[in-house]
Design an enzyme around this catalytic site. Structure first.
Site, PDB file in Angstrom:
ATOM      1  N   GLU A   1       0.950  -1.304  -0.188  1.00 44.67           N
ATOM      2  CA  GLU A   1       0.003  -0.027   0.099  1.00 44.67           C
ATOM      3  C   GLU A   1       0.793   1.035  -0.044  1.00 44.67           C
ATOM      4  O   GLU A   1       0.520   2.220  -0.395  1.00 44.67           O
ATOM      5  CB  GLU A   1      -0.918  -0.035   1.195  1.00 44.67           C
ATOM      6  CG  GLU A   1      -2.189  -0.883   0.956  1.00 44.67           C
ATOM      7  CD  GLU A   1      -3.218  -0.743   1.848  1.00 44.67           C
ATOM      8  OE1 GLU A   1      -4.441  -0.584   1.227  1.00 44.67           O
ATOM      9  OE2 GLU A   1      -3.251  -0.633   3.251  1.00 44.67           O
TER      10      GLU A   1
ATOM     11  N   GLU B   1      -4.407  -8.217   2.888  1.00 48.21           N
ATOM     12  CA  GLU B   1      -5.379  -8.147   3.928  1.00 48.21           C
ATOM     13  C   GLU B   1      -6.298  -9.099   3.937  1.00 48.21           C
ATOM     14  O   GLU B   1      -7.032  -9.454   5.168  1.00 48.21           O
ATOM     15  CB  GLU B   1      -5.821  -6.644   3.795  1.00 48.21           C
ATOM     16  CG  GLU B   1      -4.925  -5.735   4.288  1.00 48.21           C
ATOM     17  CD  GLU B   1      -4.188  -5.071   3.132  1.00 48.21           C
ATOM     18  OE1 GLU B   1      -3.786  -5.785   2.162  1.00 48.21           O
ATOM     19  OE2 GLU B   1      -3.182  -3.976   3.237  1.00 48.21           O
TER      20      GLU B   1
END
Lengths: 117, 205
Positions: free
Chosen positions: B82, B102
């Site tokens: 990210e 995630e």
């Protein structure tokens, strides 16, 4: 210069850019404002304005939707980074690659195809 | 660690001697992602407090009026992938593995689903978020997540940082300000959906 970009963007006919040689700064913004763009594989594109005191913002407004915000950041801040026509093709800025000899006729053919409707 | 990094980024924002930032990992990889062991959010308020860590750091990084370069090697999962979405020059070693992992923990890569949408574009963002699949450096380049694949990403990132540190501060700040203009609104959206996701995840783990 902003008015040129606005005129291209609001033109009721398709506008096609034929890119060869060096296309830097405002030239890059012109390519972004066009509906379609084709180039030679050896064309060179970049955003060198960060090296000056005043950076142009038109490219920053137009580029994220075309090449993504990450590449806009990269080109606008690296300044010296240049994209070849091939790289610009991979990034979606350029829709077709053509050799220099046939670039103009290819642009005309594309414009004709895009204005059939 | 996230709070410490945020403090560091805010500190260098004020320091005129620092002209660019390079993020790199030591050891086997760049970043394995957030350590989810012990993740437990009994209520929305606890989850909101937790979110201040990552979102605060991401806001500070994007609003930093100086170039941010990243050198990636080994692996970059979750948070490690990210952070690439908000960097200005991302350099990866050829063998690096990436993944917005995630979902493996029932979580959502919230930065990918907000700030990442106009970096990798929507269809790919959803693919990566829902599958959590791992991908290599060549694909990361094609996805626009990486700007250069280098055998020695650290040296390449440092040299990019040195090159950019020569630019006058005003145009650099203008580029950062223009491209980061929606960061606060985007993270406000993440603050709306993430606390509920987090409270449900605690049950799943």
């Amino acid at each position: 210069m902003t008015r040129v970009l606005e005129a291209i963007e609001s033109a009721p006919r398709p506008v096609v850019a034929a890119v060869e040689g060096e296309v830097l700064g405002f030239g890059f913004a012109l390519v972004l404002a066009c509906d379609l763009a084709i180039a030679t594989p050896a064309a060179v594109l970049g955003l060198p304005d960060v090296g000056r005191r005043t950076a142009a913002t038109q490219e920053l407004d137009l580029a994220p939707e075309v090449i993504g915000r990450g590449w806009t950041r990269h080109l606008a801040l690296r300044g010296l980074r240049r994209l070849s026509g091939e790289e610009a093709h991979r990034l979606g800025l350029i829709v077709e690659l053509h050799p220099q000899e046939t670039l103009r006729p290819a642009a005309v053919a594309l414009a004709r195809e895009a204005s059939r409707g | 660690m996230l709070h410490a990094m945020r403090g560091f980024v805010e500190e260098i924002a004020e320091n005129d001697d620092v002209r660019a930032l390079v993020l790199a990992g030591e050891g086997k990889g760049f970043c394995a992602g957030e350590d989810v062991r012990g993740f437990e959010f009994p209520d929305i308020e606890t989850a909101e407090r937790f979110l201040d860590g990552p979102l605060g750091l991401f806001t500070a990084l994007e609003l930093l009026p100086k170039p941010v370069c990243v050198a990636v090697h080994g692996f970059a999962f979750g948070f490690g992938s990210e952070v690439l979405l908000v960097a200005d020059s991302v350099h990866a070693a050829p063998g690096t593995l990436f993944g917005f992992a995630e979902i493996d923990h029932g979580l959502v890569p919230s930065v990918l689903m907000t700030r990442g949408l106009d970096v990798v574009f929507r269809r790919r963002a959803v693919d990566l978020a829902l599958t959590g699949r791992r991908f290599d450096a060549a694909e990361a380049l094609a996805l626009r997540l990486v700007h250069e694949v280098n055998d020695d990403p650290r040296t390449a990132a440092e040299s990019a940082a040195r090159e950019m540190s020569r630019w006058p501060a005003e145009p650099v700040a203008l580029v950062q300000g223009t491209l980061g203009s929606r960061v606060v609104d985007d993270h406000a959206r993440a603050r709306e959906f993430m606390p509920e996701v987090l409270t449900q995840v605690a049950v799943a783990i």
